[in-house]
Design an enzyme around this catalytic site. Sequence first.
Site, PDB file in Angstrom:
ATOM      1  N   HIS A 211       0.823  -1.218   0.111  1.00 33.60           N
ATOM      2  CA  HIS A 211      -0.065   0.057  -0.319  1.00 33.60           C
ATOM      3  C   HIS A 211       0.873   1.353   0.059  1.00 33.60           C
ATOM      4  CE1 HIS A 211       0.821  -0.149   4.300  1.00 33.60           C
ATOM      5  NE2 HIS A 211       0.790   1.273   4.170  1.00 33.60           N
TER       6      HIS A 211
HETATM    7  C1  UD1 Z   1      -0.975   5.613   6.469  1.00 30.46           C
HETATM    8  C2  UD1 Z   1       0.263   6.020   7.191  1.00 30.46           C
HETATM    9  C3  UD1 Z   1       1.447   4.948   6.797  1.00 30.46           C
HETATM   10  C4  UD1 Z   1       0.634   3.703   7.295  1.00 30.46           C
HETATM   11  C5  UD1 Z   1      -0.355   3.219   6.743  1.00 30.46           C
HETATM   12  C6  UD1 Z   1      -1.265   2.029   7.191  1.00 30.46           C
HETATM   13  C7  UD1 Z   1       0.978   8.187   6.637  1.00 30.46           C
HETATM   14  C8  UD1 Z   1       1.475   9.240   5.589  1.00 30.46           C
HETATM   15  N1  UD1 Z   1       1.122   7.013   6.215  1.00 30.46           N
HETATM   16  O1  UD1 Z   1      -1.082   5.370   4.913  1.00 30.46           O
HETATM   17  O2  UD1 Z   1       2.462   5.099   7.608  1.00 30.46           O
HETATM   18  O3  UD1 Z   1       1.670   2.435   7.089  1.00 30.46           O
HETATM   19  O4  UD1 Z   1      -1.304   4.374   7.067  1.00 30.46           O
HETATM   20  O5  UD1 Z   1      -2.261   1.560   6.523  1.00 30.46           O
HETATM   21  O6  UD1 Z   1       0.218   8.751   7.666  1.00 30.46           O
HETATM   22  N2  UD1 Z   1      -8.531   5.456   2.944  1.00 30.46           N
HETATM   23  C9  UD1 Z   1      -9.776   4.810   2.779  1.00 30.46           C
HETATM   24  N3  UD1 Z   1     -10.144   4.243   3.993  1.00 30.46           N
HETATM   25  C10 UD1 Z   1      -9.742   4.001   5.051  1.00 30.46           C
HETATM   26  C11 UD1 Z   1      -8.311   4.766   4.995  1.00 30.46           C
HETATM   27  C12 UD1 Z   1      -7.803   5.489   4.100  1.00 30.46           C
HETATM   28  O7  UD1 Z   1     -10.435   4.977   1.846  1.00 30.46           O
HETATM   29  O8  UD1 Z   1     -10.072   3.750   6.093  1.00 30.46           O
HETATM   30  C13 UD1 Z   1      -7.876   6.019   1.819  1.00 30.46           C
HETATM   31  C14 UD1 Z   1      -7.838   7.709   2.110  1.00 30.46           C
HETATM   32  O9  UD1 Z   1      -9.104   8.413   1.947  1.00 30.46           O
HETATM   33  C15 UD1 Z   1      -6.514   8.035   0.868  1.00 30.46           C
HETATM   34  C16 UD1 Z   1      -5.904   6.694   0.792  1.00 30.46           C
HETATM   35  O10 UD1 Z   1      -6.945   5.695   1.389  1.00 30.46           O
HETATM   36  O11 UD1 Z   1      -7.619   8.336  -0.186  1.00 30.46           O
HETATM   37  C17 UD1 Z   1      -4.714   6.843   1.567  1.00 30.46           C
HETATM   38  O12 UD1 Z   1      -4.892   7.054   3.056  1.00 30.46           O
HETATM   39  P1  UD1 Z   1      -3.888   7.943   4.092  1.00 30.46           P
HETATM   40  O13 UD1 Z   1      -4.416   7.877   5.318  1.00 30.46           O
HETATM   41  O14 UD1 Z   1      -3.441   9.111   3.451  1.00 30.46           O
HETATM   42  O15 UD1 Z   1      -2.830   7.013   4.040  1.00 30.46           O
HETATM   43  P2  UD1 Z   1      -2.440   5.510   3.855  1.00 30.46           P
HETATM   44  O16 UD1 Z   1      -1.819   5.001   2.778  1.00 30.46           O
HETATM   45  O17 UD1 Z   1      -3.289   4.716   4.794  1.00 30.46           O
END
Ligand code: UD1
Length: 364
Positions: A211
């Site tokens: 991811h």
């Molecule tokens: C985040 C952390 C990373 C960790 C990971 C675990 C940062 C910079 N990164 O990355 O260190 O390893 O979490 O999973 O903080 N989204 C959903 N549903 C959710 C969560 C996220 O749809 O429950 C979507 C968000 O809206 C976004 C994307 O996934 O579009 C990325 O989510 P984001 O929270 O930015 O970072 P992660 O990739 O989850």
Amino acid sequence: MKVVTVVGARPQFMKAAVVYRVLREKHREILVHTGQHYDYNMSEQFFRELEIPDPDYNLGISGGTHAQMTGRMMAAAEEVLIREKPDWLLVYGDTNSTLAAALAAAKLHIPVCHAEAGIRTHSRTNPEEINRICTDHVSALLLAATQSGMDEMAKEGLLERGRLTGDPMYDAFRIWSEKRSPGDFRLKLLSKTGEGGTEAVPDRYCYLTCHREENTREDGPLLEIFRGMESLDVPTVYPVHPRNRERAVRLRDACGFRKLILCEPVGYLESVCLVKHAEKVVTDSGGLQREAFFAGKKCVTILDFVCWPETMVSGRNELSAPKAEEITEKLARPQQVDPAYRPFGDGHAAEKIVRALEEERMTV
Ligand code: UD1
């Protein structure tokens, strides 16, 4: 002692779950969820399964650019900290939630305790690296999961504030990794329409998670990883993070990969069960690398930097570029680690974290 704990993303919940049990024996904890992860299977499922008390505050902040997310979280965390006036802010790991809360507290002169401190990948293009460095430098107490964390702190002049506690993730693994067996649950399959049905966990499989921004920004890396997994003689179970759901389903369907089982994210109990029963693990997650190590499994990590050097011994965990041939060649290499080698502590990190908060409270 009054401690505000801020969590927000999936890898923080299991750590908070082991620490709150010890912390709340003698102290008051106010739990804040930033809202960074909000899907049921990325957040609430963890709270339920690990019996984490409901958060006292949910800030409801997610999405946007890094600066937008971090800025909004800082402002909201500041309000909570001003109201609660804690003796400590406790944060875990390297997410935007970690950094936002730490900055807000430091500017209010509230001492920050950073658990999982001292990790350095030396890759400034890795967004989590920025979060780690900044959080460590504004924290009053730096708790390292392993000796390499202490060594990195020494290089940056942070050792005076550092303590080695062991890894709360190892505590969590010891407590919860036997709670499920593969027959207890079914994988919720992903399809283009969203209605994919379910499937039992296969008898033999490799476990894949992927991811990171580095691997999910465009099609190329994921396609290579899929090609590598498809060429193995066992199927691959891949619970897909929401950020690359669309891409993963599209690539699988376009290329007709049949050995890839794409499914919804699984809960913690199911994930550690999948690690324990997998033949091998391929991942870009810092947490899963460690869990593969705890479970004694061969792991190939799709990153160009080392997060946990302790796992990179005797072939147990190896880095690979997102290239099909390199992944499969490294997966095939043997590994054998002396069971007496236990770099992540004795499974009682939570007690040591709480003791450090108690002892250091007098000096900050
Ligand atoms: C985040 C952390 C990373 C960790 C990971 C675990 C940062 C910079 N990164 O990355 O260190 O390893 O979490 O999973 O903080 N989204 C959903 N549903 C959710 C969560 C996220 O749809 O429950 C979507 C968000 O809206 C976004 C994307 O996934 O579009 C990325 O989510 P984001 O929270 O930015 O970072 P992660 O990739 O989850």
